[in-house]
Design a protein around this motif. Structure first.
Motif: not given
Length: 271
Positions: A39-40, A44-45, A59-61, A218-219
Motif C-alpha cells: 500500500y502506498d 493497493w497492489w 486497486y484504490t478501494d 505498511w501505511d
C-alpha cells in the motif's frame, strides 16, 4: 558465568509479545488467496495464489473491483510481491520465476530466475528481501535477483521456519509465519526476532480451508500495518506497541480503540 557457558545453559531471552491497537477495518472480497500485499497511501497492489487462479491486481478501494488485474498462466502460482523504483516484483511458488511489471499499469517488463521456492518478498529501498518457507531470508539485487547475502532468523526458543509474506517498516522486516497467527519483527542485520504480534482475535469465523493469516502492508501516513489473511473478508489496520510505532492508544477512522493479544493458532491448512 563460566559454569553456565560450559554447561550450555545460556539461552536467548524470550521474544517480547507486543500488544496492538486496532484502528480500522475494511471489507473486501472473500476470494483473495492473499500472498503479497503493498500500500502506498493511495493504491493497493495484491497477489493472489493457487494454480489456475493466480492474479496480480491494483486497486484504490479494497471493497471494489480492481483498477487493473493481470492473470498468471495456469502453471504459475503467484506468491509475494514488492514495489521498488516504479517496478513490481512478483514471486512464483515452485516455478523459480520472478516476474517484473511496471507498477503503474502492470505491463510485463521481464523475468528473472532463482533456485528453490518463492514465498514472501519485500524491499529495504535498495535490495529485495525474499523468504522461501525456511528460517532464512535472502537479500537480492533488484536488477539481476542475484543473492547478496543470507540471514538466518533466530530468537528465544521459537521455531522461525515457514517465513512467508514480508513487509519492511521502521528498519525491521515483518513476517507472517505460515499456519500461525503471529507476525514477527526481524532485525535485518542480525536476524534476531525483536517482537511478535498475535492476530488470533482477528481470525474470521469461517469454514473455508486455508484461511490463515497472510498479508502485511505498511501505511506510512498513519504509521500502522494493514494485515489480512487468505480468504479473510476484511483488512485490519493495527498499530503495534513500540518497534518504531507510536506507543499508547489511538483512535482511527473506524472509531475503534482496542488492544489485543493471544496465542498462536496453527493447523494443517493448504498453502
Amino acid at each position: 558465568m563460566a559454569a553456565l557457558l560450559a554447561g550450555g545453559v545460556m539461552a536467548e531471552s524470550p521474544v517480547p509479545q507486543r500488544d496492538y491497537v486496532l484502528l480500522e477495518q475494511r471489507d473486501r472480497g472473500t476470494d483473495h488467496f492473499t500472498q503479497g500485499l503493498y500500500y502506498d497511501g493511495e493504491r493497493w497492489w495484491e497477489s493472489s495464489g493457487r494454480y489456475g487462479q493466480s492474479w496480480l491486481a491494483q486497486y484504490t478501494d479494497p471493497g471494489k473491483s480492481p483498477v487493473r488485474r493481470q492473470w498468471l498462466s495456469a502453471n504459475r502460482f503467484a506468491e509475494g510481491l514488492a514495489v521498488l523504483g516504479g517496478k513490481l516484483y512478483l514471486l512464483t511458488w515452485r516455478a523459480g520465476e520472478l516476474q517484473v511489471y511496471r507498477s503503474d499499469d502492470l505491463s510485463r517488463l521481464g523475468t528473472r530466475h532463482y533456485a528453490g521456492e518463492g514465498w514472501g518478498l519485500t524491499t529495504d529501498g535498495e535490495l529485495l528481501i525474499m523468504s522461501n518457507g525456511s528460517d532464512e531470508l535472502t537479500f537480492r539485487d533488484p536488477d539481476t535477483f542475484a543473492i547478496k547475502r543470507r540471514l538466518q532468523v533466530h530468537g528465544g526458543d521459537g521455531d522461525w521456519s515457514h517465513l512467508n509474506e514480508l513487509e519492511y517498516a521502521h528498519g525491521l522486516v515483518w513476517a507472517n509465519i505460515w499456519q500461525d497467527s503471529r507476525i514477527i519483527a526481524i532485525d535485518p542485520e542480525t536476524g534476531e526476532v525483536r517482537g511478535q504480534v498475535d492476530l488470533t482475535a482477528l481470525q474470521p469465523d469461517v469454514r473455508q480451508p486455508g484461511t490463515v493469516a497472510n498479508g502485511i502492508a505498511w501505511d506510512r501516513q498513519r504509521n500502522a500495518l494493514w494485515v489480512t489473511g487468505k480468504y479473510w473478508p476484511r483488512l485490519y489496520l493495527i498499530r503495534p506497541q513500540g518497534l518504531g510505532f507510536a506507543t499508547g492508544a489511538s483512535t482511527g477512522s473506524a472509531g475503534e480503540d482496542r488492544k489485543a493479544t493471544g496465542g498462536p493458532n496453527t493447523g494443517s491448512q493448504p498453502r
